[in-house]
Design a protein around this motif. Sequence first.
Motif, PDB file in Angstrom:
ATOM      1  N   PRO A  12      38.122   1.230 -23.348  1.00 22.07           N
ATOM      2  CA  PRO A  12      38.641   2.580 -23.587  1.00 22.07           C
ATOM      3  C   PRO A  12      39.795   2.520 -24.586  1.00 22.07           C
ATOM      4  CG  PRO A  12      38.449   2.134 -21.231  1.00 22.07           C
ATOM      5  CD  PRO A  12      38.200   0.846 -21.946  1.00 22.07           C
ATOM      6  N   TYR A  13      39.975   3.581 -25.371  1.00 18.99           N
ATOM      7  CA  TYR A  13      40.991   3.617 -26.433  1.00 18.99           C
ATOM      8  C   TYR A  13      42.394   3.300 -25.929  1.00 18.99           C
ATOM      9  CZ  TYR A  13      42.536   8.107 -24.628  1.00 18.99           C
ATOM     10  OH  TYR A  13      43.034   9.094 -23.822  1.00 18.99           O
ATOM     11  N   TRP A  14      42.674   3.590 -24.685  1.00 20.67           N
ATOM     12  CA  TRP A  14      44.019   3.449 -24.138  1.00 20.67           C
ATOM     13  C   TRP A  14      44.260   2.096 -23.486  1.00 20.67           C
ATOM     14  CZ3 TRP A  14      43.581   2.255 -19.098  1.00 20.67           C
ATOM     15  CH2 TRP A  14      42.392   2.634 -18.462  1.00 20.67           C
ATOM     16  N   GLU A  15      43.203   1.364 -23.161  1.00 18.90           N
ATOM     17  CA  GLU A  15      43.354   0.109 -22.431  1.00 18.90           C
ATOM     18  C   GLU A  15      44.144  -0.915 -23.248  1.00 18.90           C
ATOM     19  OE1 GLU A  15      40.414  -3.164 -20.659  1.00 18.90           O
ATOM     20  OE2 GLU A  15      40.001  -1.122 -19.985  1.00 18.90           O
ATOM     21  N   GLY A  16      45.153  -1.485 -22.629  1.00 17.77           N
ATOM     22  CA  GLY A  16      45.993  -2.478 -23.282  1.00 17.77           C
ATOM     23  C   GLY A  16      47.116  -1.880 -24.120  1.00 17.77           C
ATOM     24  N   LYS A  17      47.222  -0.560 -24.180  1.00 20.11           N
ATOM     25  CA  LYS A  17      48.276   0.100 -24.948  1.00 20.11           C
ATOM     26  C   LYS A  17      49.506   0.281 -24.062  1.00 20.11           C
ATOM     27  CE  LYS A  17      45.809   0.998 -28.681  1.00 20.11           C
ATOM     28  NZ  LYS A  17      44.554   0.362 -28.476  1.00 20.11           N
ATOM     29  N   GLU A  18      50.660   0.134 -24.653  1.00 20.63           N
ATOM     30  CA  GLU A  18      51.919   0.257 -23.914  1.00 20.63           C
ATOM     31  C   GLU A  18      52.109   1.653 -23.318  1.00 20.63           C
ATOM     32  OE1 GLU A  18      54.239  -2.157 -23.224  1.00 20.63           O
ATOM     33  OE2 GLU A  18      52.806  -3.566 -24.097  1.00 20.63           O
ATOM     34  N   TYR A  19      51.658   2.688 -24.006  1.00 27.66           N
ATOM     35  CA  TYR A  19      51.881   4.054 -23.517  1.00 27.66           C
ATOM     36  C   TYR A  19      51.077   4.390 -22.264  1.00 27.66           C
ATOM     37  CZ  TYR A  19      47.522   5.234 -25.983  1.00 27.66           C
ATOM     38  OH  TYR A  19      46.229   5.283 -26.430  1.00 27.66           O
ATOM     39  N   SER A  20      50.090   3.573 -21.920  1.00 26.38           N
ATOM     40  CA  SER A  20      49.252   3.886 -20.765  1.00 26.38           C
ATOM     41  C   SER A  20      49.727   3.206 -19.476  1.00 26.38           C
ATOM     42  CB  SER A  20      47.801   3.496 -21.045  1.00 26.38           C
ATOM     43  OG  SER A  20      47.667   2.091 -21.123  1.00 26.38           O
ATOM     44  N   ILE A  86      43.034  10.244 -15.368  1.00 26.47           N
ATOM     45  CA  ILE A  86      44.064  11.291 -15.358  1.00 26.47           C
ATOM     46  C   ILE A  86      44.034  12.080 -16.662  1.00 26.47           C
ATOM     47  CG2 ILE A  86      46.561  11.708 -15.351  1.00 26.47           C
ATOM     48  CD1 ILE A  86      46.746   9.451 -13.259  1.00 26.47           C
ATOM     49  N   MET A  87      43.921  11.383 -17.780  1.00 27.73           N
ATOM     50  CA  MET A  87      43.880  12.079 -19.066  1.00 27.73           C
ATOM     51  C   MET A  87      42.638  12.967 -19.172  1.00 27.73           C
ATOM     52  SD  MET A  87      46.736  11.244 -20.166  1.00 27.73           S
ATOM     53  CE  MET A  87      46.673  12.091 -21.720  1.00 27.73           C
ATOM     54  N   SER A  88      41.550  12.561 -18.541  1.00 25.64           N
ATOM     55  CA  SER A  88      40.325  13.367 -18.587  1.00 25.64           C
ATOM     56  C   SER A  88      40.470  14.674 -17.811  1.00 25.64           C
ATOM     57  CB  SER A  88      39.138  12.570 -18.037  1.00 25.64           C
ATOM     58  OG  SER A  88      39.177  12.496 -16.618  1.00 25.64           O
ATOM     59  N   LYS A  89      41.451  14.781 -16.957  1.00 25.59           N
ATOM     60  CA  LYS A  89      41.671  15.980 -16.145  1.00 25.59           C
ATOM     61  C   LYS A  89      42.634  16.977 -16.794  1.00 25.59           C
ATOM     62  CE  LYS A  89      39.802  15.593 -12.131  1.00 25.59           C
ATOM     63  NZ  LYS A  89      38.710  16.464 -11.748  1.00 25.59           N
ATOM     64  N   TYR A  90      43.207  16.621 -17.941  1.00 27.04           N
ATOM     65  CA  TYR A  90      44.195  17.507 -18.553  1.00 27.04           C
ATOM     66  C   TYR A  90      43.628  18.853 -18.985  1.00 27.04           C
ATOM     67  CZ  TYR A  90      48.596  15.215 -18.176  1.00 27.04           C
ATOM     68  OH  TYR A  90      49.762  14.714 -17.669  1.00 27.04           O
ATOM     69  N   GLN A  91      42.356  18.913 -19.358  1.00 30.31           N
ATOM     70  CA  GLN A  91      41.753  20.198 -19.720  1.00 30.31           C
ATOM     71  C   GLN A  91      41.794  21.145 -18.517  1.00 30.31           C
ATOM     72  OE1 GLN A  91      40.824  21.042 -22.877  1.00 30.31           O
ATOM     73  NE2 GLN A  91      40.611  23.100 -22.077  1.00 30.31           N
ATOM     74  N   GLU A  92      41.472  20.622 -17.334  1.00 33.53           N
ATOM     75  CA  GLU A  92      41.520  21.433 -16.110  1.00 33.53           C
ATOM     76  C   GLU A  92      42.949  21.882 -15.807  1.00 33.53           C
ATOM     77  OE1 GLU A  92      39.283  20.009 -12.618  1.00 33.53           O
ATOM     78  OE2 GLU A  92      38.424  18.528 -14.008  1.00 33.53           O
ATOM     79  N   ILE A  93      43.909  20.995 -16.014  1.00 31.97           N
ATOM     80  CA  ILE A  93      45.316  21.338 -15.775  1.00 31.97           C
ATOM     81  C   ILE A  93      45.759  22.439 -16.747  1.00 31.97           C
ATOM     82  CG2 ILE A  93      47.687  20.467 -15.845  1.00 31.97           C
ATOM     83  CD1 ILE A  93      46.456  17.717 -14.994  1.00 31.97           C
ATOM     84  N   MET A  94      45.343  22.328 -18.016  1.00 31.33           N
ATOM     85  CA  MET A  94      45.704  23.360 -19.005  1.00 31.33           C
ATOM     86  C   MET A  94      45.089  24.705 -18.653  1.00 31.33           C
ATOM     87  SD  MET A  94      45.798  21.375 -22.681  1.00 31.33           S
ATOM     88  CE  MET A  94      44.072  20.994 -22.675  1.00 31.33           C
ATOM     89  N   GLU A  95      43.837  24.696 -18.177  1.00 30.72           N
ATOM     90  CA  GLU A  95      43.177  25.941 -17.785  1.00 30.72           C
ATOM     91  C   GLU A  95      43.925  26.580 -16.609  1.00 30.72           C
ATOM     92  OE1 GLU A  95      40.770  27.551 -19.432  1.00 30.72           O
ATOM     93  OE2 GLU A  95      40.888  25.928 -20.901  1.00 30.72           O
ATOM     94  N   LEU A  96      44.351  25.764 -15.671  1.00 32.74           N
ATOM     95  CA  LEU A  96      45.113  26.260 -14.525  1.00 32.74           C
ATOM     96  C   LEU A  96      46.441  26.867 -14.991  1.00 32.74           C
ATOM     97  CD1 LEU A  96      45.249  26.467 -11.428  1.00 32.74           C
ATOM     98  CD2 LEU A  96      46.289  24.191 -11.428  1.00 32.74           C
ATOM     99  N   ALA A  97      47.091  26.217 -15.935  1.00 34.06           N
ATOM    100  CA  ALA A  97      48.350  26.720 -16.453  1.00 34.06           C
ATOM    101  C   ALA A  97      48.144  28.072 -17.163  1.00 34.06           C
ATOM    102  CB  ALA A  97      48.970  25.713 -17.409  1.00 34.06           C
ATOM    103  N   LYS A  98      47.052  28.224 -17.890  1.00 35.95           N
ATOM    104  CA  LYS A  98      46.750  29.493 -18.564  1.00 35.95           C
ATOM    105  C   LYS A  98      46.639  30.632 -17.558  1.00 35.95           C
ATOM    106  CE  LYS A  98      44.180  27.772 -22.533  1.00 35.95           C
ATOM    107  NZ  LYS A  98      42.840  27.737 -23.156  1.00 35.95           N
ATOM    108  N   LYS A  99      46.008  30.342 -16.416  1.00 35.51           N
ATOM    109  CA  LYS A  99      45.821  31.363 -15.376  1.00 35.51           C
ATOM    110  C   LYS A  99      47.145  31.783 -14.763  1.00 35.51           C
ATOM    111  CE  LYS A  99      41.238  29.827 -14.010  1.00 35.51           C
ATOM    112  NZ  LYS A  99      40.450  29.190 -12.946  1.00 35.51           N
TER     113      LYS A  99
END
Length: 101
Positions: A12-20, A86-99
């Motif tokens: 995955p793009y994030w694996e081994g990256k410091e920010y993850s 967790i990052m894959s769930k951010y779209q759902e979190i953003m939709e909840l925030a819009k509501k």
Amino acid sequence: MSKEKEEKQEKPYWEGKEYSFYNHKKCEFFPCHETTDPQNFNCLFCYCPLYALGSKCGGNFKYTEQGIKDCSACKLPHKRKNYGYIMSKYQEIMELAKKNQ
């Protein structure tokens, strides 16, 4: 899976990256959940961004008799390998925030 196939699969793009991953062993509460692997305990999501998703978070939680979500047995945000989930769930979190505007 053969070693040859394993090598061909991309990480995955994030694996081994410091920010993850962030491990804060000097924290007064470290580890905030019981663990047998403190080296891989991820503190990046100290306050779980999935909490607001309620029963759709995917973690190991229960509701108290008062209806409060209790995540004390959940280690989902604290496992190094779960950053992508967790990052894959951010779209759902953003939709909840819009509501809730």
